[in-house]
Design a protein around this motif. Structure first.
Motif, short mmCIF file in Angstrom:
data_model
loop_
_atom_site.label_atom_id
_atom_site.label_comp_id
_atom_site.label_asym_id
_atom_site.label_seq_id
_atom_site.Cartn_x
_atom_site.Cartn_y
_atom_site.Cartn_z
N PHE A 98 0.83 -1.21 0.00
CA PHE A 98 0.00 0.00 0.00
C PHE A 98 0.86 1.26 0.00
N GLY A 99 0.35 2.31 -0.65
CA GLY A 99 1.02 3.60 -0.64
C GLY A 99 0.28 4.61 -1.49
N THR A 100 0.08 5.82 -0.96
CA THR A 100 -0.65 6.85 -1.70
C THR A 100 0.18 8.12 -1.90
N ARG A 101 1.43 8.11 -1.50
CA ARG A 101 2.25 9.32 -1.59
C ARG A 101 3.49 9.07 -2.45
N ARG A 102 4.64 9.34 -1.89
CA ARG A 102 5.90 9.29 -2.64
C ARG A 102 6.22 7.89 -3.15
N VAL A 103 6.08 6.89 -2.28
CA VAL A 103 6.39 5.50 -2.63
C VAL A 103 5.41 4.58 -1.91
N VAL A 224 17.59 -4.02 19.79
CA VAL A 224 16.55 -4.10 18.76
C VAL A 224 15.93 -2.72 18.53
N ILE A 225 15.79 -2.36 17.26
CA ILE A 225 15.12 -1.12 16.86
C ILE A 225 13.97 -1.48 15.93
N ALA A 226 12.77 -1.07 16.29
CA ALA A 226 11.60 -1.29 15.45
C ALA A 226 11.44 -0.10 14.50
N VAL A 227 11.30 -0.40 13.21
CA VAL A 227 11.15 0.64 12.19
C VAL A 227 9.77 0.47 11.56
N ARG A 228 8.84 1.35 11.92
CA ARG A 228 7.48 1.22 11.39
C ARG A 228 7.30 2.09 10.16
N ILE A 229 6.77 1.48 9.09
CA ILE A 229 6.46 2.18 7.85
C ILE A 229 4.95 2.38 7.78
N SER A 230 4.51 3.62 7.56
CA SER A 230 3.08 3.89 7.47
C SER A 230 2.80 4.84 6.30
N ASP A 231 1.52 4.93 5.94
CA ASP A 231 1.07 5.82 4.88
C ASP A 231 0.00 6.74 5.45
N PRO A 232 -0.01 8.04 5.07
CA PRO A 232 -1.01 8.97 5.62
C PRO A 232 -2.45 8.51 5.45
N ALA A 233 -2.77 7.84 4.35
CA ALA A 233 -4.14 7.41 4.10
C ALA A 233 -4.59 6.32 5.08
N GLU A 234 -3.64 5.65 5.72
CA GLU A 234 -4.00 4.67 6.75
C GLU A 234 -4.42 5.36 8.04
N ARG A 235 -3.98 6.58 8.22
CA ARG A 235 -4.23 7.27 9.47
C ARG A 235 -5.45 8.18 9.40
N GLU A 236 -5.77 8.66 8.20
CA GLU A 236 -6.93 9.54 8.03
C GLU A 236 -7.61 9.20 6.71
N LEU A 237 -8.86 8.74 6.78
CA LEU A 237 -9.58 8.35 5.56
C LEU A 237 -9.74 9.55 4.62
N PRO A 238 -9.42 9.39 3.34
CA PRO A 238 -9.71 10.47 2.38
C PRO A 238 -11.22 10.62 2.21
N GLN A 239 -11.70 11.83 2.20
CA GLN A 239 -13.14 12.07 2.10
C GLN A 239 -13.55 12.10 0.63
N VAL A 240 -13.83 10.92 0.08
CA VAL A 240 -14.10 10.80 -1.36
C VAL A 240 -15.38 10.00 -1.63
N GLY A 241 -16.28 9.93 -0.67
CA GLY A 241 -17.52 9.19 -0.87
C GLY A 241 -17.33 7.70 -0.62
N GLU A 242 -18.10 6.89 -1.35
CA GLU A 242 -18.04 5.44 -1.14
C GLU A 242 -16.82 4.84 -1.83
N LEU A 243 -16.14 3.97 -1.09
CA LEU A 243 -14.96 3.26 -1.61
C LEU A 243 -15.11 1.77 -1.33
N ARG A 244 -14.61 0.98 -2.26
CA ARG A 244 -14.51 -0.45 -1.99
C ARG A 244 -13.09 -0.70 -1.46
N VAL A 245 -13.01 -1.14 -0.23
CA VAL A 245 -11.72 -1.31 0.45
C VAL A 245 -11.41 -2.79 0.55
N ARG A 246 -10.17 -3.15 0.24
CA ARG A 246 -9.74 -4.54 0.27
C ARG A 246 -8.60 -4.73 1.25
#
Length: 314
Positions: A98-103, A224-246
């Motif tokens: 998953f990814g909606t930004r740079r990569v 041990v160092i934990a490196v978490r990778i996240s995407d902004p769209a996982e944290r805040e839903l884009p307001q674009v109406g109905e979406l089919r999410v998988r």
């Protein structure tokens, strides 16, 4: 029109390494390389003795078994050792697509893994990798030098573009951590690179993740160092109406009305609870967390992380 640059999983390994050396490693040079063992690893490696606790000693060095026997706080004292072995545990399971930004998240994970491997290798230390994906678990034995970095890159790229078939029952990250626990005999530096999303959704976001127990065992014996990778769209839903999410892990699909304020509020609450569970779990096993986002280059978060660890160790 200029050609669109290739993503990390598509670039030839040497070209990717050169790009990261120019864009990332050069910016970290001088700040990180001369002191990377003290920042990432800590001051020492091998256990030399156990002594009574003194004000200012790190809590993570308390030896609880000796403390229980004697009735007084004791800490583990380590001696310096020049050679360090680092391991990269890289989660490239389906949710990392998953990814909606740079990569994509898997591309950000690859960038960090190559950067960490290069930092270690440039000091002449050994680095190895365990890569887990739907195609299974693959290992690159620890080695040194530029050729070793290329081997790790090739395995990461191979796993990134491999089969999308679902792995057998069980959490892939849990399996990789259990494997490395059985494998490592000497104290090492371990980076765990993942989005830390479960392969199967728990009943509640407060549930203890399946990887917590093997990660705790690993952190008891290693740095041990934990490196978490996240995407902004996982944290805040884009307001674009109905979406089919998988769900990429289970394949389950649902329709979500992203314009419904109740749905958006419920999603924010879920993300907050999931974040709190992750941070609480890592704090309980004394594992530091480095946060990376698909929206930003990785240099600034790495610098902030190292400054924070330097401050803790002073």
């Amino acid at each position: 029109m200029p050609e669109k640059p290739l993503h990390p999983v598509q670039e030839p390994p040497i070209q990717l390494l050169r790009r990261l050396e120019f864009k990332v490693l050069r910016r970290l040079d001088g700040f990180l390389f001369g002191d990377y063992t003290g920042v990432f690893y800590g001051p020492s490696l091998d256990l030399a003795e156990v002594r009574e606790y003194q004000p200012g000693d790190e809590v993570r060095r308390i030896d609880w078994s000796v403390t229980a026997r004697t009735g007084k706080l004791h800490v583990r004292q380590y001696r310096e050792e020049r050679e360090i072995t680092a391991w990269l545990i890289v989660d490239l399971s389906a949710s990392m697509d998953f990814g909606t930004r740079r990569v994509l998240k898997r591309e950000a994970a690859l960038e960090f893994a190559v950067t960490a491997a290069a930092i270690v290798a440039r000091h002449g230390d050994k680095v190895g990798a365990v890569v887990v994906s739907e195609a299974g678990m693959r290992t690159v034995p620890a080695g040194t030098g530029r050729r070793q970095i290329v081997k790790i890159m090739q395995q990461l790229q191979k796993s990134s573009t491999g089969s999308r078939l679902r792995t057998p029952a069980g959490d892939p990250l849990e399996q990789a951590l259990s494997f490395i626990n059985r494998t490592l005999k000497r104290r090492a530096l371990v980076f765990v690179v993942s989005d830390f999303l479960p392969s199967e959704m728990p009943l509640t976001p407060q549930a203890v993740p399946p990887w917590a127990k093997p990660l705790g065992r690993l952190a008891y014996r290693h740095e041990v160092i934990a490196v978490r990778i996240s995407d902004p769209a996982e944290r805040e839903l884009p307001q674009v109406g109905e979406l089919r999410v998988r769900d990429p892990e289970s394949g389950q699909e649902v329709w979500v009305n992203t314009s419904d304020p109740r749905v958006r509020a419920a999603h924010r609450a879920l993300v907050k609870e999931r974040d709190e569970t992750l941070k609480r779990t890592l704090q309980s096993i004394r594992v530091d967390l480095l946060e990376l986002s698909t929206a930003r280059e990785i240099v600034e978060p790495i610098l902030k992380f190292t400054l924070r660890r330097k401050g803790v160790r002073r």
